[in-house]
Design a protein around this motif. Sequence first.
Motif, PDB file in Angstrom:
ATOM      1  N   GLY A 178       0.799  -1.226   0.000  1.00  0.00           N
ATOM      2  CA  GLY A 178       0.000   0.000   0.000  1.00  0.00           C
ATOM      3  C   GLY A 178       0.830   1.274   0.000  1.00  0.00           C
ATOM      4  O   GLY A 178       0.316   2.343  -0.350  1.00  0.00           O
ATOM      5  N   LEU A 179       2.104   1.163   0.396  1.00  0.00           N
ATOM      6  CA  LEU A 179       2.958   2.361   0.453  1.00  0.00           C
ATOM      7  C   LEU A 179       3.690   2.638  -0.848  1.00  0.00           C
ATOM      8  O   LEU A 179       4.152   3.750  -1.084  1.00  0.00           O
ATOM      9  N   LEU A 180       3.844   1.603  -1.650  1.00  0.00           N
ATOM     10  CA  LEU A 180       4.720   1.744  -2.820  1.00  0.00           C
ATOM     11  C   LEU A 180       4.025   2.516  -3.942  1.00  0.00           C
ATOM     12  O   LEU A 180       2.859   2.265  -4.242  1.00  0.00           O
ATOM     13  N   ARG A 181       4.756   3.431  -4.562  1.00  0.00           N
ATOM     14  CA  ARG A 181       4.202   4.210  -5.676  1.00  0.00           C
ATOM     15  C   ARG A 181       4.642   3.655  -7.019  1.00  0.00           C
ATOM     16  O   ARG A 181       3.872   3.613  -7.956  1.00  0.00           O
ATOM     17  N   GLN A 182       5.921   3.310  -7.141  1.00  0.00           N
ATOM     18  CA  GLN A 182       6.381   2.815  -8.447  1.00  0.00           C
ATOM     19  C   GLN A 182       7.115   1.484  -8.378  1.00  0.00           C
ATOM     20  O   GLN A 182       7.159   0.751  -9.355  1.00  0.00           O
ATOM     21  N   SER A 183       7.694   1.155  -7.234  1.00  0.00           N
ATOM     22  CA  SER A 183       8.393  -0.141  -7.137  1.00  0.00           C
ATOM     23  C   SER A 183       7.370  -1.260  -7.170  1.00  0.00           C
ATOM     24  O   SER A 183       6.288  -1.153  -6.587  1.00  0.00           O
ATOM     25  N   ARG A 184       7.754  -2.355  -7.788  1.00  0.00           N
ATOM     26  CA  ARG A 184       6.906  -3.547  -7.758  1.00  0.00           C
ATOM     27  C   ARG A 184       7.308  -4.366  -6.537  1.00  0.00           C
ATOM     28  O   ARG A 184       8.488  -4.537  -6.259  1.00  0.00           O
TER      29      ARG A 184
END
Length: 229
Positions: A178-184
């Motif tokens: 839920g925190l990640l914006r672009q990392s998979r």
Amino acid sequence: MNLDIKQWKHVFKLDPDRELSDEALEAVCISGTDAVMVGGSSGVTFENTVDLLARVRRFEVPCVLELSSKEAVVPGFDLFMIPMVLNSRNVDWVIGHHREALKEYGALLDWDRLLTEGYVMLNGQSTAARVTEADAAVSVKDIEAYARMADRLLHCPIFYMEYSGVFGDMQTVAKVRGLLRQSRLFYGGGIAGPEQASLAAAACDTIVVGNAVYDDLEQALATVSAVKF
Ligand code: 1GP
């Protein structure tokens, strides 16, 4: 061949230092998995890596090298994943080995095929954690900080929660996603069969199945349809 990791849900990780019959390897490669990743924490050499690449190349599945030693840099893979162990106590595992490898190969690299993995080792008993001198006694807050570091500071295409050998805490995994914006978000550790595969797939973006291939191939193969179809 689909090399867009944003579309990958399932990856098998094969260890060049472990035996796998031709029949088992074929079953893995034609299973419908999104990729075969070649990598291990010990005993990985140029020879056994080349050998495994050649065997996987008979099939159409994408084949990725996860680099863990500069002795085992083998050209010819579709992608190269470069781990940075963010919770290592030894800077060599964060940037030191990378510097040495780049001194040797920096001018030759095809950067379009190279992806950085921001790793957090979460099973202190695993070989991977021991080899990389990781401080696995981390809180959820620490993991969240590492996730933001990989995602927003370092812009890693992959943040990898590595529980190698044990099934991790899916609540924490889901929270981190839920925190990640672009990392998979890659999750690996203790996925022994389809039930754990579904649970992990619901919490992360891409599951990685390793040991199960060697321990119980049928169960390992069943993880593919559990998450992909
Ligand atoms: C190991 O994350 C992978 O690097 C998969 O873990 O071997 O426990 O499946 P397992």
